[in-house]
Design an enzyme around this catalytic site. Structure first.
Site, PDB file in Angstrom:
ATOM      1  N   ASP A 178       0.842  -1.191   0.000  1.00 26.75           N
ATOM      2  CA  ASP A 178       0.000   0.000   0.000  1.00 26.75           C
ATOM      3  C   ASP A 178       0.878   1.242   0.000  1.00 26.75           C
ATOM      4  O   ASP A 178       1.671   1.451   0.931  1.00 26.75           O
ATOM      5  CB  ASP A 178      -0.896   0.018   1.242  1.00 26.75           C
ATOM      6  CG  ASP A 178      -2.016  -1.009   1.156  1.00 26.75           C
ATOM      7  OD1 ASP A 178      -2.503  -1.254   0.041  1.00 26.75           O
ATOM      8  OD2 ASP A 178      -2.397  -1.556   2.197  1.00 26.75           O
ATOM      9  N   ASP A 188     -10.536  -4.712  -0.255  1.00 30.14           N
ATOM     10  CA  ASP A 188      -9.465  -4.260   0.630  1.00 30.14           C
ATOM     11  C   ASP A 188     -10.076  -3.325   1.666  1.00 30.14           C
ATOM     12  O   ASP A 188     -10.715  -2.339   1.307  1.00 30.14           O
ATOM     13  CB  ASP A 188      -8.399  -3.527  -0.189  1.00 30.14           C
ATOM     14  CG  ASP A 188      -7.179  -3.159   0.635  1.00 30.14           C
ATOM     15  OD1 ASP A 188      -7.120  -3.527   1.822  1.00 30.14           O
ATOM     16  OD2 ASP A 188      -6.277  -2.500   0.085  1.00 30.14           O
TER      17      ASP A 188
END
Length: 214
Positions: free
Chosen positions: A34, A168
């Site tokens: 990320d 997610d």
């Protein structure tokens, strides 16, 4: 489609990034990184220099989740057959993004925020290797899963039966079954994996719970 669990790494330093990668390397086929720039989302993670220091994985690939304002400027610096998930909210020139992905040798996917209508994503799906439905507002780990996003997943799955659909945000043993039942076959999990004492067991449990085995 069988459920696939991808460990998601949100790291503030190179040391933390490399440590997290080493924890799951060998346990999975794909690892999500990320990346946040403090502009598109109110948080900042590792730099492009830190990303260039990540080790090549012999048995796995990286999935770069670009929560950044100008993803093409980051993507073009990365090399390898990795997946690049670009937020539809950041796209100014799709041609530039596609060129950056091609230059990197990677694959293109798209991500969409909870507040963004699915209609903004749908025209891009034919160009995508994977689509990511955010089930939290991006920026921070440990947020509560937004159940209402399952309708987005169901709509997308009905239109694209063979598409890799990822979720997610807030994915854990309580929420993973609902996400998978709605049509998400790829499940990114951060806290549910890295807060566990045994990471392999945590990943296996998420897969089994998604499939309704336990």
């Amino acid at each position: 489609m069988e459920p696939v669990v991808i460990p998601a790494i949100l790291a503030k330093s190179r040391e933390e990034l490399l440590r997290r990668i080493s924890q799951v390397n060998g346990l999975v086929k794909e690892i999500q990184l990320d990346i946040m720039d403090g502009e598109f989302v109110p948080n900042k993670t590792v730099s492009i220099g830190d990303l260039l220091a990540v080790p090549a994985l012999q048995d796995a690939r990286y999935e770069f989740h670009w929560m950044v304002k100008e993803p093409e400027k980051w993507i073009e610096k990365i090399r390898g057959p990795h997946l690049h998930l670009v937020h539809v909210e950041t796209i100014r020139s799709l041609d530039s993004i596609e060129a950056a992905v091609k230059k990197s040798g990677g694959r293109l996917g798209f991500a969409i925020n909870p507040d963004t209508p699915l209609e903004k994503l749908l025209p891009l799906v034919p160009k995508a290797q994977r689509v990511l439905i955010m089930t939290v507002h991006p920026g921070f780990s440990g947020q509560k899963y937004i159940v209402a996003m399952e309708e987005k997943i169901r709509r997308l799955r009905r239109q694209y039966p063979a598409l890799d659909i990822e979720v997610d945000g807030g994915v854990n043993l309580e929420t993973v079954r609902g996400a998978y039942a709605a049509g998400a076959n790829v499940l990114a999990a951060a806290s549910a994996v890295f807060s566990a004492g045994d990471l392999k067991t945590a990943i296996d449990q998420l897969k089994r719970r998604a499939a309704g085995v336990v």
